[in-house]
Design a protein around this motif. Structure first.
Motif, PDB file in Angstrom:
ATOM      1  N   SER A  59       0.799  -1.225   0.000  1.00 20.70           N
ATOM      2  CA  SER A  59       0.000   0.000   0.000  1.00 20.70           C
ATOM      3  C   SER A  59       0.833   1.278   0.000  1.00 20.70           C
ATOM      4  O   SER A  59       0.275   2.383  -0.020  1.00 20.70           O
ATOM      5  N   ASN A  60       2.157   1.135   0.030  1.00 16.71           N
ATOM      6  CA  ASN A  60       3.040   2.305  -0.092  1.00 16.71           C
ATOM      7  C   ASN A  60       4.171   2.009  -1.078  1.00 16.71           C
ATOM      8  O   ASN A  60       5.205   2.662  -1.053  1.00 16.71           O
ATOM      9  N   TYR A  61       3.937   1.016  -1.964  1.00 20.96           N
ATOM     10  CA  TYR A  61       5.012   0.501  -2.820  1.00 20.96           C
ATOM     11  C   TYR A  61       4.925   1.083  -4.219  1.00 20.96           C
ATOM     12  O   TYR A  61       3.841   1.156  -4.814  1.00 20.96           O
ATOM     13  N   ARG A  62       6.074   1.466  -4.744  1.00 13.12           N
ATOM     14  CA  ARG A  62       6.207   1.882  -6.137  1.00 13.12           C
ATOM     15  C   ARG A  62       6.918   0.753  -6.884  1.00 13.12           C
ATOM     16  O   ARG A  62       8.122   0.558  -6.720  1.00 13.12           O
ATOM     17  N   TRP A  63       6.174   0.024  -7.711  1.00 14.39           N
ATOM     18  CA  TRP A  63       6.743  -1.141  -8.379  1.00 14.39           C
ATOM     19  C   TRP A  63       7.915  -0.753  -9.274  1.00 14.39           C
ATOM     20  O   TRP A  63       8.840  -1.557  -9.467  1.00 14.39           O
ATOM     21  N   GLU A  64       7.904   0.471  -9.798  1.00 17.00           N
ATOM     22  CA  GLU A  64       8.977   0.915 -10.698  1.00 17.00           C
ATOM     23  C   GLU A  64      10.333   0.907 -10.003  1.00 17.00           C
ATOM     24  O   GLU A  64      11.378   0.808 -10.665  1.00 17.00           O
ATOM     25  N   ASP A  65      10.317   1.071  -8.669  1.00 19.37           N
ATOM     26  CA  ASP A  65      11.583   1.104  -7.934  1.00 19.37           C
ATOM     27  C   ASP A  65      12.306  -0.237  -7.971  1.00 19.37           C
ATOM     28  O   ASP A  65      13.521  -0.297  -7.723  1.00 19.37           O
ATOM     29  N   GLY A  66      11.586  -1.314  -8.240  1.00 19.16           N
ATOM     30  CA  GLY A  66      12.171  -2.647  -8.167  1.00 19.16           C
ATOM     31  C   GLY A  66      12.456  -3.276  -9.509  1.00 19.16           C
ATOM     32  O   GLY A  66      12.567  -4.504  -9.597  1.00 19.16           O
TER      33      GLY A  66
END
Length: 489
Positions: A59-66
């Motif tokens: 709920s606070n995750y940016r998938w692009e970061d991974g």
């Protein structure tokens, strides 16, 4: 019965990912940094499906970061578990792990701090073959073919005030409907899970599901359920009867979903996704605010005993008994965090007690679930009233003709006899018990085989009737094979 009943859960929480499934530099790590000992245990556990990347984390995750070159990935603060996330493990690493483990991915979308546009971008990156900005970005990251993820969670526990982006049922229902509509436009064959209540103790339990499903009924395939059972209060009889609560929860939400379907005059049946369940010594956890900021700390690494394993076995029985409505289930989590698999950084991996009922049920529950209603003595419990001392189910494999019985004796004080009527002439192919003179016995790194399933004793056949004795606080599996199948070999 759906193979997806035997799912697990990998969240960026504690050491589930880092030094759990992923540990570059470990003596047993492969070229991708994945721990091969954990992969081997995952396959032995029989996991068919894994939910990722959360949980509260999503709920606070940016998938692009991974995604993309690891050296370019930003470090972020994970507000859910007050952890430092370096993003060295992300979507493509997880998909590589899932392929090696032989499991289906179940991806969760961030509908807490993000919305429809970000969900569509992730699905395009993951699932579109090529020729668009995001699909070509994936290909530039070394993943030529799409991941083709078929099962997606529309957020996580957004009824909970602890969740980043907590919402009312009306707010969430509208966002989930908008997201589902867009995802179905992208691919009408995606399977979507709407968030149900975080647990049955929520003040909005039932009413949340009704309002959310009224908004999303025609566009989603599942509504989620979450439940954890805590042995910490010392009420052993109620704890052993935890499956009574799970059973009631399943029937309540199925009835709620059917009510909404009738109200909407729909012939569609919504199925249930019990995508978080386990034993958790939750009262020992002092809450997220008690945590110090740290990178993948040791977090709720409960060590399970025989009684915990018996309860896990009874919860699996409950999922099987409700397999007509429960289409997905995920034990939370896979490694280290309230998990069947434990690891040490740079060291060994081993099986907790709860590993064994899951592995044997996943291995042998095949084909059709049979209706089993034992005539059993009753146990009075403080939380659930009278419950049967014996909790059981059975499956029939039409390919082999085998019938497999799964049974729990909740009685702490004595063994109980069990008599089974069989449909034909059969033999006992296998009889295993998980029990111990010390129900608090545990497995540890120093003694990883202290608790294992052992050969059962006392099973007897008389024509088409089998009798056996269930030890106190025990989980039992008995496989019956047709005599004709034995002679054919």
């Amino acid at each position: 019965m759906e193979p997806r009943l035997f799912g697990s859960f990998v969240e960026h929480m504690g050491r589930t990912v880092y030094s759990g499934v992923f540990e570059p530099g470990h003596p047993l790590a492969d070229a991708d940094g994945l721990r091969t000992d954990v992969l081997e245990l995952t396959r032995e556990l029989g996991v068919t499906l894994v939910r990722y990347p959360g949980g509260n984390f999503v709920s606070n995750y940016r998938w692009e970061d991974g995604v993309g070159p690891v050296e370019d990935r930003p470090a972020r603060l994970d507000l859910a578990w007050r952890s430092l996330e370096d993003n060295s493990f992300g979507l493509n690493e997880f998909m590589a792990w899932a392929a090696k483990a032989g499991v289906e991915p179940m991806m969760a979308l961030n509908l807490g701090t993000r919305g429809v546009a970000e969900a569509l971008e992730l699905v395009e990156y993951a699932n579109y073959p090529g020729g668009t900005r995001l699909s070509e970005l994936r290909r530039s990251h070394g993943v030529d073919k799409p991941h083709d993820v078929r099962l997606w969670c529309l957020g996580n526990e957004l009824d909970g005030p602890w969740q980043m982006g907590h919402k009312t049922a009306g707010e969430y229902g509208r966002l989930a409907a908008e997201t589902a509509r867009a995802l179905k436009r992208f691919d009408p064959n995606l399977s979507l899970v709407a968030c149900g209540s975080s647990n049955s103790g929520m003040a909005t339990f039932g009413s949340w599901e009704a309002e959310v499903l009224e908004a999303t009924y025609d566009m989603v395939d599942y509504i989620s359920l979450h439940a954890y059972y805590d042995p910490s209060d010392g009420d052993a009889d109620s704890f052993l009867a935890s499956a009574a609560d799970m059973d009631h929860m399943i029937k309540s939400i199925a009835a709620t979903a059917d009510h909404v379907g009738a109200k909407l005059r729909s012939r569609k049946k919504i199925k249930l996704s019990f995508d978080e369940w386990n034993v958790w010594y939750q009262s020992r956890f002092k809450g997220e605010s008690s945590l110090e900021w740290a990178a993948h700390p040791r977090l709720i690494e409960d060590v399970y005993d025989v009684t915990d394993a018996v309860v896990v076995g009874s919860l699996l029985i409950t999922l099987l008994r409700n397999a007509d409505r429960v289409g997905v289930a995920c034990q939370a989590q896979l490694a280290n965090v309230i998990a069947p698999i434990m690891t040490e950084p740079g060291g060994p991996a081993w099986r907790q007690t709860i590993f064994h009922p899951f592995a044997l049920t996943a291995r042998y529950a095949r084909g059709e679930v049979l209706r089993v209603e034992p005539d059993s003595p009753l146990i009075e419990t403080a939380k659930y009233g009278e419950v049967p001392a014996i909790w059981a189910t059975a499956t029939h494999d039409p390919e082999t003709g085998e019938i497999t019985l799964f049974a729990v004796n909740r009685d702490r004080h004595g063994a109980l006899p069990l008599e089974i009527a069989l449909p034909g002439d059969m033999r006992v192919a296998e009889h295993l018990e998980l029990a111990d003179d010390d129900p608090s016995a545990r497995n540890t790194a120093a003694d990883p085989e202290r608790v294992v399933p052992r050969q059962g004793t006392g099973a007897a056949l008389d024509g088409r009737r089998a009798t056996l004795t269930l030890p106190p606080v025990s989980w039992t599996i008995v496989r019956f094979a047709p005599l004709t199948a034995r002679s054919a070999r």
